[in-house]
Design an enzyme around this catalytic site. Structure first.
Site, PDB file in Angstrom:
ATOM      1  N   HIS A 216       0.872  -1.187   0.000  1.00  0.00           N
ATOM      2  CA  HIS A 216       0.000   0.000   0.000  1.00  0.00           C
ATOM      3  C   HIS A 216       0.907   1.234   0.000  1.00  0.00           C
ATOM      4  CE1 HIS A 216      -3.650   2.242   1.547  1.00  0.00           C
ATOM      5  NE2 HIS A 216      -2.711   3.024   2.047  1.00  0.00           N
ATOM      6  N   CYS A 249      -3.186  10.084   5.243  1.00  0.00           N
ATOM      7  CA  CYS A 249      -3.730   9.832   6.576  1.00  0.00           C
ATOM      8  C   CYS A 249      -3.703  11.136   7.363  1.00  0.00           C
ATOM      9  CB  CYS A 249      -2.898   8.759   7.279  1.00  0.00           C
ATOM     10  SG  CYS A 249      -3.427   8.473   8.978  1.00  0.00           S
ATOM     11  N   ASN A 258      -1.917   8.561  -2.275  1.00  0.00           N
ATOM     12  CA  ASN A 258      -1.557   7.181  -2.591  1.00  0.00           C
ATOM     13  C   ASN A 258      -0.935   7.131  -3.978  1.00  0.00           C
ATOM     14  OD1 ASN A 258      -4.046   6.779  -0.655  1.00  0.00           O
ATOM     15  ND2 ASN A 258      -2.990   4.822  -0.758  1.00  0.00           N
TER      16      ASN A 258
END
Ligand code: HMG
Ligand code: MG
Length: 312
Positions: A216, A249, A258
């Site tokens: 991720h 986040c 991302n």
């Protein structure tokens, strides 16, 4: 040399990881339209929302409405973050109220490999968080849900710096032992490089089938695709990404978008690996995401495709 799998799963996290970090709160029908566009692009694993505290993440306070309205598409499984028993109860209440034929939804639990980030993100120590997962993972599995786990700060922490690869592997193994079908290794603040990715994977892969692990990446420093390539070479087959490069986040200073799904799919297509994703339709989803959040998204393959069409 690269001995790669011919088939790769792209795990879309934009509607959750992306929208949790946007200043603007999207209306529920707009979120559902984006989810539909992503499913229509051929993505079969889509993280739709999060049953965390709405006081902590107000952007996803409509999690119940989102799950209630998820567009059904053949072969598509959605997921929602569930931090604790209260979150699971909220998810199960919506699932119970849906009619037959509603799409499957997995539960995803998360914790960090570093104490300070875990405390900032979920207000608990790592041990307390793992103990609380006892009330989430088993009961979710007993209800027939698949469960995914995340290990955040797997390659670096905004508060503690470097994170020991052995510690990351230990936390990941605990999640797998507790019943998570797959554990995704989160480069929360985008500091990982192929060396660190290989170090963690080489601790895990002798003991864990590759399909039970995922990567991720947040692309803060431009290393996300290099990390994907290294992980492919190690045998990984699942990669998380967010449409347009949305993401971050709110409880990790410096965390930005991302890895963009379009950048990932462009690379995988170029390597001749099958994803089932239609790049043109993915770009359409990216253009929609960009319109909905009201800003130019960072994904490079998205911007190049839009420019080529004269739409940038
Ligand atoms: P807390 O304040 O310590 O919770 O938050 P608490 O257990 O003390 O409860 C306080 C109040 O919150 C109570 O309400 C609870 O009912 C309520 P009151 O009695 O005061 O009215 N509450 C909830 N309400 C709704 N849903 C819930 C829930 N739980 C408690 N599930 C908590 C603890 C974990 C809830 C909080 O810290 C939280 O929500 N944190 C989430 C932060 C977050 O979402 N971060 C981003 C996701 S992680 C990420 O992005 C990383 C990832 O992408 C991978 C990577 O990049 O590395 C996955
Ligand atoms: Mg993330």
């Amino acid at each position: 040399m690269i001995a790669m799998t011919p088939r790769v799963t792209v795990y879309e996290v934009g509607p959750r990881d992306g929208l949790q970090n946007e200043a603007a709160r999207l209306a529920t029908p707009d979120k559902l339209a984006l989810l539909g566009a992503l499913a229509d692009a051929g993505l079969t694993r889509i993280e739709a929302t999060s049953f965390v505290s709405p006081a902590w993440i107000p952007q996803l306070a409509d999690a119940a409405e989102v799950v209630a309205g998820l567009p059904a598409r053949a072969g598509v499984r959605y997921a929602a973050l569930v931090p604790n028993a209260r979150g699971l109860a909220r998810l199960l209440a919506v699932l119970d109220a849906r009619g037959a034929g509603a799409p499957p939804v997995a539960a995803a639990v998360f914790l960090s490999a570093s104490e300070s980030h875990n405390r900032k993100n979920v207000n608990k120590s790592i041990d307390e968080t793992l103990a609380a997962f006892g009330e989430v993972i088993g009961p979710a599995l007993a209800r027939g849900l698949e469960v995914r786990g995340y290990v955040s700060t797997a390659f670096g922490c905004p508060f503690e710096g470097k994170v020991d690869a052995g510690r990351v592997a230990e936390v990941a193994l605990r999640l797998l032992e507790m019943g998570c079908g797959q554990v995704s290794l989160g480069d929360t603040i985008g500091v990982g490089t192929p060396t660190e990715v290989r170090a963690v994977l080489r601790r895990l892969l002798p003991a864990v089938p590759a399909e039970r692990l995922a990567l991720h990446g947040h692309d803060t420093r431009g290393t996300a695709l290099a990390n994907v390539l290294a992980a492919l070479e190690e045998g990984l087959t699942t990669f998380d990404a967010a449409v347009g490069g949305l993401g971050g986040c709110p409880y990790a200073p410096g965390a930005s978008g991302n890895l963009a799904t379009e950048d990932l799919v462009f690379l995988l297509d170029g390597l001749g690996l099958e994803t089932g994703v239609d790049f043109g339709r993915l770009v359409a989803a990216g253009a929609l995401a960009q319109r909905l959040v009201g800003r130019r998204l960072p994904g490079r393959a998205l911007q190049a495709a839009l420019a080529a069409r004269g739409e940038a």
